[in-house]
Design an enzyme around this catalytic site. Structure first.
Site, PDB file in Angstrom:
ATOM      1  N   TYR A  86      38.174  26.538  41.027  1.00 39.91           N
ATOM      2  CA  TYR A  86      38.025  27.909  39.970  1.00 39.91           C
ATOM      3  C   TYR A  86      38.960  28.671  40.099  1.00 39.91           C
ATOM      4  O   TYR A  86      39.556  29.025  41.206  1.00 39.91           O
ATOM      5  CB  TYR A  86      36.483  28.277  40.626  1.00 39.91           C
ATOM      6  CG  TYR A  86      36.037  29.401  39.905  1.00 39.91           C
ATOM      7  CD1 TYR A  86      35.230  29.432  38.764  1.00 39.91           C
ATOM      8  CD2 TYR A  86      36.554  30.910  40.260  1.00 39.91           C
ATOM      9  CE1 TYR A  86      34.722  30.452  38.008  1.00 39.91           C
ATOM     10  CE2 TYR A  86      36.006  32.096  39.278  1.00 39.91           C
ATOM     11  CZ  TYR A  86      35.257  31.670  38.062  1.00 39.91           C
ATOM     12  OH  TYR A  86      34.773  32.530  37.716  1.00 39.91           O
ATOM     13  N   ASP A 108      27.513  30.441  44.039  1.00 35.92           N
ATOM     14  CA  ASP A 108      29.014  30.844  43.844  1.00 35.92           C
ATOM     15  C   ASP A 108      29.232  31.768  45.298  1.00 35.92           C
ATOM     16  O   ASP A 108      30.552  31.493  45.647  1.00 35.92           O
ATOM     17  CB  ASP A 108      29.362  31.526  42.623  1.00 35.92           C
ATOM     18  CG  ASP A 108      29.241  30.978  41.482  1.00 35.92           C
ATOM     19  OD1 ASP A 108      29.425  29.405  41.601  1.00 35.92           O
ATOM     20  OD2 ASP A 108      29.276  31.237  40.565  1.00 35.92           O
ATOM     21  N   HIS A 123      28.156  48.038  54.742  1.00 33.78           N
ATOM     22  CA  HIS A 123      26.452  48.142  55.055  1.00 33.78           C
ATOM     23  C   HIS A 123      26.046  49.059  53.816  1.00 33.78           C
ATOM     24  O   HIS A 123      26.691  50.208  53.533  1.00 33.78           O
ATOM     25  CB  HIS A 123      26.482  48.782  56.220  1.00 33.78           C
ATOM     26  CG  HIS A 123      24.884  49.327  56.700  1.00 33.78           C
ATOM     27  ND1 HIS A 123      23.866  48.386  56.301  1.00 33.78           N
ATOM     28  CD2 HIS A 123      24.217  50.475  56.779  1.00 33.78           C
ATOM     29  CE1 HIS A 123      22.739  48.907  56.680  1.00 33.78           C
ATOM     30  NE2 HIS A 123      22.934  50.334  57.126  1.00 33.78           N
ATOM     31  N   HIS A 172      15.182  47.109  57.656  1.00 31.17           N
ATOM     32  CA  HIS A 172      16.424  47.723  57.548  1.00 31.17           C
ATOM     33  C   HIS A 172      17.287  47.656  56.184  1.00 31.17           C
ATOM     34  O   HIS A 172      16.569  48.160  55.377  1.00 31.17           O
ATOM     35  CB  HIS A 172      17.228  47.775  58.659  1.00 31.17           C
ATOM     36  CG  HIS A 172      18.455  48.609  58.769  1.00 31.17           C
ATOM     37  ND1 HIS A 172      19.498  48.923  59.836  1.00 31.17           N
ATOM     38  CD2 HIS A 172      18.911  49.535  57.970  1.00 31.17           C
ATOM     39  CE1 HIS A 172      20.286  49.707  59.562  1.00 31.17           C
ATOM     40  NE2 HIS A 172      19.963  50.197  58.555  1.00 31.17           N
ATOM     41  N   HIS A 192      22.041  50.519  51.665  1.00 35.66           N
ATOM     42  CA  HIS A 192      20.582  50.194  51.585  1.00 35.66           C
ATOM     43  C   HIS A 192      20.225  49.971  50.187  1.00 35.66           C
ATOM     44  O   HIS A 192      19.443  50.707  49.453  1.00 35.66           O
ATOM     45  CB  HIS A 192      20.095  51.589  52.041  1.00 35.66           C
ATOM     46  CG  HIS A 192      19.881  51.754  53.494  1.00 35.66           C
ATOM     47  ND1 HIS A 192      18.934  52.667  54.147  1.00 35.66           N
ATOM     48  CD2 HIS A 192      20.634  51.298  54.472  1.00 35.66           C
ATOM     49  CE1 HIS A 192      19.476  52.444  55.251  1.00 35.66           C
ATOM     50  NE2 HIS A 192      20.559  51.694  55.658  1.00 35.66           N
TER      51      HIS A 192
HETATM   52 ZN    ZN Z   1      21.346  51.303  57.717  1.00 31.84          ZN
END
Ligand code: ZN
Length: 233
Positions: A227, A120, A95, A169, A97
């Site tokens: 590939y 891709d 995660h 978010h 930002h």
């Molecule tokens: Zn966050």
């Protein structure tokens, strides 16, 4: 140390997330799962990256109970756990930002596939999650975020679209292990930036044709991939 290898892998992935420039302040966390043990290793909450050691990586069960480490896990742990529960093939979650992916999440717009770089990695637009109700936000918020992501993928394949934009978010990405989840976060930020630039240059730019999109995705993924180098055993 319980799950020493996984904790080292998760630590390295968290540091790589910072090195790649997709973490702003402490807005970033990576976890990994041992499916065999049913245990998850995740970044501790509020510890500076440069001081983090493997023993500080927190190990929890799939209910979020800490079984290894003395620190509190990242507050986003319940979101990670929902993703592991709902997406059985993934081994790592990241995660961030990161700037452009977060801008798309705030605009509540899916990222269209405008070029082969996107194709891709993501077999279709990167979706925006369904929005949370006021009750969900006031209640078990991080868990509800994970459930909203799972709901968003009810008709999508998380194995071929390994990222989501959480509405208002920021993005979550995942992969077969923590390092791949980080790589997908980095590529997501890159395609988010490219898509923003493309649409700034030409607001009428059209998504890639299905034929070109499929060709690029499937030359790297699945049974017909060709590939790179053949895996040897
Ligand atoms: Zn966050």
């Amino acid at each position: 140390m319980l799950l020493g290898n996984l904790r080292e892998e998760v630590l390295a992935a968290n540091l790589e997330l910072v090195r790649q420039g997709v973490v702003v302040s402490t807005f970033g966390n990576v976890s990994g799962i041992s499916r065999r043990d049913g245990l998850v290793a995740i970044k501790p909450s509020g510890v500076p990256y440069e001081k983090m050691t493997p023993v500080q990586i927190v190990v929890t069960d799939l209910a979020g109970k800490v079984v290894g480490g003395d620190l509190r896990p990242s507050s986003d742990l319940p979101t990670h756990l929902e993703l592991y529960r709902n997406f059985p093939n993934i081994g790592g979650v990241a995660h961030t930002h990161s700037e452009y992916a977060t801008a798309w999440a705030q605009a509540k717009l899916p990222i269209p596939c405008l070029g082969t770089t996107h194709a891709d990695y993501f077999h279709g637009p990167v979706p925006v999650s369904v929005e949370l109700s006021a009750d969900e936000i006031a209640g078990d918020y991080e868990r509800a975020t994970g459930k909203a992501i799972a709901l968003t993928f009810a008709a999508l394949d998380p194995d071929t679209i390994p990222a989501v934009l959480v509405a208002g978010h920021a993005p979550f990405a995942w992969g077969k292990d923590p390092a791949t989840a980080v790589h997908h976060s980095v590529m997501l930020e890159y395609v988010a930036r490219m898509a923003a630039h493309t649409l700034a240059l030409n607001p009428d730019a059209q998504p890639l044709s299905r034929a070109l999109h499929d060709r690029h995705f499937f030359r790297k993924h699945g049974a017909t991939a060709y590939y790179g180098q053949k895996a040897r055993d």
